[in-house]
Design a protein around this motif. Structure first.
Motif, PDB file in Angstrom:
ATOM      1  N   LYS A   1      -2.431   4.012   9.918  1.00 36.15           N
ATOM      2  CA  LYS A   1      -1.655   4.021  11.150  1.00 36.15           C
ATOM      3  C   LYS A   1      -2.247   2.993  12.118  1.00 36.15           C
ATOM      4  O   LYS A   1      -3.471   2.858  12.191  1.00 36.15           O
ATOM      5  CB  LYS A   1      -1.685   5.409  11.789  1.00 36.15           C
TER       6      LYS A   1
ATOM      7  N   LYS B   1       0.844  -1.182   0.000  1.00 39.03           N
ATOM      8  CA  LYS B   1       0.000   0.000   0.000  1.00 39.03           C
ATOM      9  C   LYS B   1       0.886   1.241   0.000  1.00 39.03           C
ATOM     10  O   LYS B   1       1.906   1.291   0.697  1.00 39.03           O
ATOM     11  CB  LYS B   1      -0.903   0.007   1.229  1.00 39.03           C
ATOM     12  N   SER B   2       0.444   2.255  -0.741  1.00 41.07           N
ATOM     13  CA  SER B   2       1.283   3.455  -0.835  1.00 41.07           C
ATOM     14  C   SER B   2       1.225   4.278   0.455  1.00 41.07           C
ATOM     15  O   SER B   2       2.224   4.846   0.874  1.00 41.07           O
ATOM     16  CB  SER B   2       0.850   4.309  -2.025  1.00 41.07           C
ATOM     17  N   ASP B   3       0.052   4.338   1.093  1.00 35.81           N
ATOM     18  CA  ASP B   3      -0.051   5.052   2.365  1.00 35.81           C
ATOM     19  C   ASP B   3      -0.834   4.179   3.350  1.00 35.81           C
ATOM     20  O   ASP B   3      -2.053   4.281   3.439  1.00 35.81           O
ATOM     21  CB  ASP B   3      -0.691   6.426   2.183  1.00 35.81           C
TER      22      ASP B   3
END
Length: 88
Positions: free
Chosen positions: A72, A67-69
């Motif tokens: 959290k 995944k790019s981002d």
């Protein structure tokens, strides 16, 4: 073969030097056999240790699969907290 004391070896050297040479040759042959056994056993250990490793390639993710981002970890902000009830 049992180890001989220093006194026994010195007496053998005085009385029969030929026997001492034979003893040294016998010990040398035994040492060569033991070194060959050690080498064979070390190869076997390396082989067995290699078999116990899990394959890593099927479980590894490629760069394009990541995944790019990523999200959290943990609870989101503003989430109500929770605690364990006080025991009686």
């Amino acid at each position: 073969m049992t180890p001989l004391s220093r006194e026994t070896l010195e007496a053998l050297q005085r009385e029969a030097p030929g026997a001492l040479v034979n003893l040294v040759l016998t010990m040398q042959e035994e040492m060569m056999r033991m070194r060959a056994d050690i080498g064979r056993l070390q190869e076997r250990i390396a082989q067995l240790e290699g078999e116990n490793r899990p394959p890593s390639a099927p479980f590894r993710r490629r760069e394009d699969e990541r995944k790019s981002d990523p999200k959290k970890p943990g609870r989101g902000s503003g989430h109500p907290g929770s605690c364990r009830k006080v025991p009686q």
